[in-house]
Scaffold this motif. Structure first.
Motif, short mmCIF file in Angstrom:
data_model
loop_
_atom_site.label_atom_id
_atom_site.label_comp_id
_atom_site.label_asym_id
_atom_site.label_seq_id
_atom_site.Cartn_x
_atom_site.Cartn_y
_atom_site.Cartn_z
N SER A 176 0.86 -1.19 0.00
CA SER A 176 0.00 0.00 0.00
C SER A 176 0.89 1.23 0.00
N PRO A 177 1.41 1.61 -1.15
CA PRO A 177 2.35 2.74 -1.21
C PRO A 177 1.70 4.06 -0.84
N ASP A 178 2.43 4.86 -0.08
CA ASP A 178 1.92 6.18 0.28
C ASP A 178 2.19 7.18 -0.85
N LEU A 179 1.79 8.42 -0.62
CA LEU A 179 1.93 9.44 -1.66
C LEU A 179 3.38 9.61 -2.08
N ALA A 180 4.32 9.63 -1.10
CA ALA A 180 5.73 9.82 -1.43
C ALA A 180 6.24 8.71 -2.32
N ALA A 181 5.88 7.48 -2.00
CA ALA A 181 6.35 6.34 -2.80
C ALA A 181 5.82 6.43 -4.23
N ARG A 182 4.55 6.78 -4.37
CA ARG A 182 3.96 6.88 -5.71
C ARG A 182 4.61 7.99 -6.53
N CYS A 183 4.84 9.12 -5.91
CA CYS A 183 5.50 10.22 -6.63
C CYS A 183 6.94 9.87 -6.96
N ASN A 184 7.63 9.23 -6.01
CA ASN A 184 9.03 8.85 -6.25
C ASN A 184 9.15 7.89 -7.42
N LEU A 185 8.19 7.00 -7.56
CA LEU A 185 8.23 6.02 -8.64
C LEU A 185 8.34 6.72 -9.99
N ALA A 186 7.58 7.80 -10.15
CA ALA A 186 7.62 8.55 -11.40
C ALA A 186 8.84 9.45 -11.49
N ASP A 187 9.32 9.95 -10.34
CA ASP A 187 10.39 10.94 -10.34
C ASP A 187 11.79 10.34 -10.33
N LEU A 188 11.93 9.06 -9.98
CA LEU A 188 13.27 8.46 -9.87
C LEU A 188 14.04 8.56 -11.19
#
Length: 254
Positions: A176-188
């Motif tokens: 259950s990824p939080d907001l930071a994890a979801r944004c990081n996925l795209a930003d990495l």
């Protein structure tokens, strides 16, 4: 690619499980695999280390080699100095990897912690070994806050040294990824300049070995002998749109 360096952007982020998954996917693709752990720290003489864990998860056909073992869970140079044991030179590590590459299609060299952790008194690191071998490096990153900076710094260190960064794999993707994890996925990818090559689900190392081997290719992209696709995965976990609350007037009114 016959030798691949696997480095974390920190500790306890799933590097050994990712290494095991790469090994399992390569074996499933018909390749012979060796896992080289130059320095194992924080493990007792009779305890299984990271290389042995890769064999347990990926299968007995994988060759496991460990060059040195130090009892305390510290950087190899520090652990060696405190225990009175010899350190490892990059030349010795590179020679071991080259020797394994003669009889294996793929040799995975798993580092200790991050890319610039010291192996010896001279300050040599996994990056120096990669330079001697001319081998690409895969970065294993965490999902949450802080990962953009640590991953980007590691990628810049590779480029500064003229080394090849193969890509980034998220070492423990939360259920259950939080907001930071979801944004990081795209930003990495934008931040590091390296492609996203996989996301290993959290807890994968606790799976039964046969289930681990069956699933491993679905966690990794084609350059790692897998079927995972970044575009499909990113579409599955888009960050929700920003919605201001009454207590938060939002950027336009701030």
């Amino acid at each position: 690619m016959s030798v691949l360096m696997v480095s974390g952007t920190g500790t306890e982020i799933g590097k050994t499980v990712v290494t095991s998954a790469i090994a399992a996917a390569a074996v499933a693709a018909g390749r012979s695999v060796a896992v080289l752990k130059p320095a194992q720290t924080g493990v007792g003489p009779q305890e299984p280390g990271d290389a042995a864990e890769a064999v347990r998860l990926a299968g007995s056909s994988v060759t496991a080699v460990e060059l040195a073992r130090y009892p305390e869970p510290l950087a190899p140079d520090t652990a060696a100095r405190r225990s009175g044991l010899a350190t490892l030179s990059p030349e010795r590590i590179a020679e071991a990897a080259e020797r394994l590459s003669r009889d294996h299609d793929l040799v995975l060299v798993e580092g200790a912690g991050g890319l610039l952790v010291r192996f010896d008194e001279a300050g040599n690191t996994l990056a120096d070994v990669a330079g001697l071998l001319g081998a690409p490096t895969l970065l294993v990153a965490q999902a949450g806050l802080g990962t953009l900076s640590s991953t980007t710094l590691a990628a810049e260190a590779l480029r500064t040294r003229g080394l090849t960064g193969l890509g980034v794999v998220v070492g423990s993707w939360p259920a259950s990824p939080d907001l930071a994890a979801r944004c990081n996925l795209a930003d990495l990818t934008k931040s590091s300049g390296l492609p996203l090559l996989g996301a290993v689900p959290e807890g994968s190392g606790t799976l039964a070995p046969d289930r681990f081997r069956a699933a491993a290719p679905t966690w990794l992209a084609e350059p790692l002998s897998g079927t995972w696709q970044a575009s499909t995965f990113l579409a599955t976990w888009p960050p929700p749109p920003y919605t201001p609350t009454p207590a938060d007037p939002g950027p336009a009114d701030a």
